[in-house]
Write a protein that holds these residues in place. Structure first.
Motif, PDB file in Angstrom:
ATOM      1  N   LYS A   1       0.828  -0.905   0.067  1.00  5.01           N
ATOM      2  CA  LYS A   1       0.059   0.071   0.005  1.00  5.01           C
ATOM      3  C   LYS A   1       0.807   1.127  -0.128  1.00  5.01           C
ATOM      4  CE  LYS A   1      -3.747   1.996   2.827  1.00  5.01           C
ATOM      5  NZ  LYS A   1      -3.118   3.188   3.711  1.00  5.01           N
ATOM      6  N   ILE A   2       0.695   2.185  -0.922  1.00  8.85           N
ATOM      7  CA  ILE A   2       1.362   3.379  -0.987  1.00  8.85           C
ATOM      8  C   ILE A   2       0.886   4.299  -0.189  1.00  8.85           C
ATOM      9  CG2 ILE A   2       2.152   5.400  -2.505  1.00  8.85           C
ATOM     10  CD1 ILE A   2       2.288   3.182  -4.575  1.00  8.85           C
ATOM     11  N   GLU A   3       1.765   5.066   0.640  1.00  4.90           N
ATOM     12  CA  GLU A   3       1.100   6.047   1.852  1.00  4.90           C
ATOM     13  C   GLU A   3       2.136   7.368   1.564  1.00  4.90           C
ATOM     14  OE1 GLU A   3       1.096   4.484   5.609  1.00  4.90           O
ATOM     15  OE2 GLU A   3      -0.376   2.708   5.192  1.00  4.90           O
ATOM     16  N   SER A   4       1.750   8.524   2.028  1.00  5.64           N
ATOM     17  CA  SER A   4       2.705   9.403   1.917  1.00  5.64           C
ATOM     18  C   SER A   4       3.351   9.711   3.256  1.00  5.64           C
ATOM     19  CB  SER A   4       1.898  10.762   1.692  1.00  5.64           C
ATOM     20  OG  SER A   4       0.780  11.047   2.748  1.00  5.64           O
ATOM     21  N   ILE A   5       4.633   9.956   3.496  1.00  6.17           N
ATOM     22  CA  ILE A   5       5.360  10.267   4.387  1.00  6.17           C
ATOM     23  C   ILE A   5       5.078  11.751   4.910  1.00  6.17           C
ATOM     24  CG2 ILE A   5       7.964  10.540   5.027  1.00  6.17           C
ATOM     25  CD1 ILE A   5       8.490   8.778   2.574  1.00  6.17           C
ATOM     26  N   PRO A   6       5.176  11.920   6.347  1.00 13.07           N
ATOM     27  CA  PRO A   6       4.996  13.253   6.848  1.00 13.07           C
ATOM     28  C   PRO A   6       6.097  13.908   6.643  1.00 13.07           C
ATOM     29  CG  PRO A   6       4.490  11.533   8.403  1.00 13.07           C
ATOM     30  CD  PRO A   6       5.165  10.947   7.157  1.00 13.07           C
ATOM     31  N   VAL A   7       6.139  15.073   6.045  1.00 13.79           N
ATOM     32  CA  VAL A   7       7.349  15.862   5.739  1.00 13.79           C
ATOM     33  C   VAL A   7       7.180  17.208   6.173  1.00 13.79           C
ATOM     34  CG1 VAL A   7       8.108  14.299   3.662  1.00 13.79           C
ATOM     35  CG2 VAL A   7       6.752  16.382   3.478  1.00 13.79           C
ATOM     36  N   GLU A   8       8.114  17.938   6.343  1.00 19.67           N
ATOM     37  CA  GLU A   8       8.324  19.350   6.593  1.00 19.67           C
ATOM     38  C   GLU A   8       9.175  19.986   5.529  1.00 19.67           C
ATOM     39  OE1 GLU A   8      10.448  22.199  10.258  1.00 19.67           O
ATOM     40  OE2 GLU A   8      10.476  19.717  10.325  1.00 19.67           O
ATOM     41  N   VAL A   9       8.633  21.258   5.150  1.00 20.08           N
ATOM     42  CA  VAL A   9       9.511  22.093   4.160  1.00 20.08           C
ATOM     43  C   VAL A   9      10.354  22.860   4.956  1.00 20.08           C
ATOM     44  CG1 VAL A   9       9.288  24.195   2.754  1.00 20.08           C
ATOM     45  CG2 VAL A   9       7.325  22.536   2.699  1.00 20.08           C
ATOM     46  N   ILE A  10      11.636  22.566   4.675  1.00 28.96           N
ATOM     47  CA  ILE A  10      12.859  23.341   5.444  1.00 28.96           C
ATOM     48  C   ILE A  10      13.535  24.324   4.524  1.00 28.96           C
ATOM     49  CG2 ILE A  10      13.271  21.273   6.908  1.00 28.96           C
ATOM     50  CD1 ILE A  10      15.660  20.550   4.951  1.00 28.96           C
ATOM     51  N   TYR A  11      13.151  24.396   3.208  1.00 34.13           N
ATOM     52  CA  TYR A  11      13.735  25.548   2.342  1.00 34.13           C
ATOM     53  C   TYR A  11      12.935  25.638   1.198  1.00 34.13           C
ATOM     54  CZ  TYR A  11      16.792  28.690  -0.193  1.00 34.13           C
ATOM     55  OH  TYR A  11      17.249  29.490  -1.082  1.00 34.13           O
ATOM     56  N   ALA A  12      12.702  26.856   0.934  1.00 35.90           N
ATOM     57  CA  ALA A  12      12.056  27.258  -0.440  1.00 35.90           C
ATOM     58  C   ALA A  12      13.061  28.298  -1.320  1.00 35.90           C
ATOM     59  CB  ALA A  12      10.820  27.747  -0.202  1.00 35.90           C
ATOM     60  N   SER A  13      13.197  28.037  -2.468  1.00 37.88           N
ATOM     61  CA  SER A  13      14.189  29.154  -3.100  1.00 37.88           C
ATOM     62  C   SER A  13      13.246  30.520  -3.289  1.00 37.88           C
ATOM     63  CB  SER A  13      14.529  28.671  -4.418  1.00 37.88           C
ATOM     64  OG  SER A  13      13.323  28.484  -5.290  1.00 37.88           O
ATOM     65  N   SER A  14      12.139  30.245  -3.143  1.00 35.19           N
ATOM     66  CA  SER A  14      11.103  31.567  -3.420  1.00 35.19           C
ATOM     67  C   SER A  14       9.749  31.438  -2.668  1.00 35.19           C
ATOM     68  CB  SER A  14      11.090  31.927  -4.851  1.00 35.19           C
ATOM     69  OG  SER A  14      10.245  33.185  -5.290  1.00 35.19           O
ATOM     70  N   ALA A  15       9.274  32.216  -1.957  1.00 37.69           N
ATOM     71  CA  ALA A  15       7.831  32.213  -1.628  1.00 37.69           C
ATOM     72  C   ALA A  15       7.335  33.542  -1.230  1.00 37.69           C
ATOM     73  CB  ALA A  15       7.985  31.195  -0.334  1.00 37.69           C
ATOM     74  N   GLU A  16       5.981  33.897  -1.537  1.00 36.72           N
ATOM     75  CA  GLU A  16       5.626  34.846  -1.264  1.00 36.72           C
ATOM     76  C   GLU A  16       4.917  34.906   0.077  1.00 36.72           C
ATOM     77  OE1 GLU A  16       3.943  38.755  -1.963  1.00 36.72           O
ATOM     78  OE2 GLU A  16       5.122  37.809  -3.193  1.00 36.72           O
ATOM     79  N   LYS A  17       5.429  35.645   0.961  1.00 33.66           N
ATOM     80  CA  LYS A  17       5.187  35.676   2.506  1.00 33.66           C
ATOM     81  C   LYS A  17       3.678  35.856   2.689  1.00 33.66           C
ATOM     82  CE  LYS A  17       9.313  35.762   4.718  1.00 33.66           C
ATOM     83  NZ  LYS A  17       9.690  34.480   4.379  1.00 33.66           N
ATOM     84  N   GLY A  18       3.078  34.720   3.342  1.00 33.92           N
ATOM     85  CA  GLY A  18       1.824  34.937   4.218  1.00 33.92           C
ATOM     86  C   GLY A  18       1.186  34.082   3.136  1.00 33.92           C
ATOM     87  N   GLU A  19       0.500  34.473   2.130  1.00 29.70           N
ATOM     88  CA  GLU A  19      -0.584  33.983   1.401  1.00 29.70           C
ATOM     89  C   GLU A  19       0.138  32.645   0.606  1.00 29.70           C
ATOM     90  OE1 GLU A  19      -2.853  34.868  -3.062  1.00 29.70           O
ATOM     91  OE2 GLU A  19      -0.710  35.953  -2.593  1.00 29.70           O
ATOM     92  N   GLY A  20       1.465  32.939   0.109  1.00 33.97           N
ATOM     93  CA  GLY A  20       2.224  31.913  -0.685  1.00 33.97           C
ATOM     94  C   GLY A  20       3.234  31.104   0.162  1.00 33.97           C
ATOM     95  N   ASP A  21       3.301  31.218   1.459  1.00 26.85           N
ATOM     96  CA  ASP A  21       4.075  30.172   2.165  1.00 26.85           C
ATOM     97  C   ASP A  21       4.256  28.906   1.882  1.00 26.85           C
ATOM     98  OD1 ASP A  21       4.799  32.407   3.777  1.00 26.85           O
ATOM     99  OD2 ASP A  21       3.493  31.603   5.532  1.00 26.85           O
ATOM    100  N   ALA A  22       5.457  28.495   1.840  1.00 28.80           N
ATOM    101  CA  ALA A  22       5.891  27.005   1.184  1.00 28.80           C
ATOM    102  C   ALA A  22       5.223  25.932   2.082  1.00 28.80           C
ATOM    103  CB  ALA A  22       7.229  26.742   1.075  1.00 28.80           C
ATOM    104  N   SER A  23       4.966  26.377   3.333  1.00 22.54           N
ATOM    105  CA  SER A  23       4.402  25.122   4.360  1.00 22.54           C
ATOM    106  C   SER A  23       2.943  24.745   3.761  1.00 22.54           C
ATOM    107  CB  SER A  23       4.558  25.877   5.656  1.00 22.54           C
ATOM    108  OG  SER A  23       3.875  26.925   5.912  1.00 22.54           O
TER     109      SER A  23
END
Length: 141
Positions: A1-23
């Motif tokens: 069975k394929i499941e997703s691994i719980p992950v955390e975003v640790i870096y984004a090369s670019s993200a619009e603060k607030g609305e566009g957060d990589a998290s």
């Protein structure tokens, strides 16, 4: 069975603060999204996101859910790499192009890889703009 691994975003090369957060890519909510910077300046491709699986995992693929409320920034070409230290990124595991629609995309590797960190790189957008967006990315095991 394929499941997703719980992950955390640790870096984004670019993200619009607030609305566009990589998290937003890993919050499980299809109504939130990551969006590269557009307010001050527009970041150019490539755009990448680094994910931490917390420990070495067997990874079989990933999914990408495009932004649901707009086709702006939908990713076309992509590549994926893995790392065990989050600093040295190995060869490209998979590279390809997504179909131009709002459906969740599933990409399975030809063979599973073991790694702790995953780097997803967007190489171009469907409409030729420099933005990249996404509502969700899941790492599959």
């Amino acid at each position: 069975k394929i499941e997703s691994i719980p992950v955390e975003v640790i870096y984004a090369s670019s993200a619009e603060k607030g609305e566009g957060d990589a998290s937003h890519l890993v919050d499980g909510d299809p109504n939130t999204y990551w969006h590269t910077v557009y307010s001050v300046t527009v970041a150019k491709y490539p755009h990448w996101i680094d994910f931490d699986c917390a420990e070495v995992k067997t990874i079989k693929g990933f999914t990408y859910l495009p932004r649901q409320n707009s086709s702006n920034g939908n990713i076309k070409d992509y590549q994926l790499q893995v790392s065990n230290d989050g600093k040295n990124w190995g060869e490209i595991i998979v590279k390809g192009s997504f179909e131009n629609n709002q459906e969740e995309k599933r990409v399975m590797f030809t063979k599973p890889v073991k790694a702790r960190y995953v780097r997803f790189t967007a190489l171009s957008s469907q409409n030729g703009d420099d933005f990249a967006t996404g509502s969700g990315i899941k790492i599959l095991n």
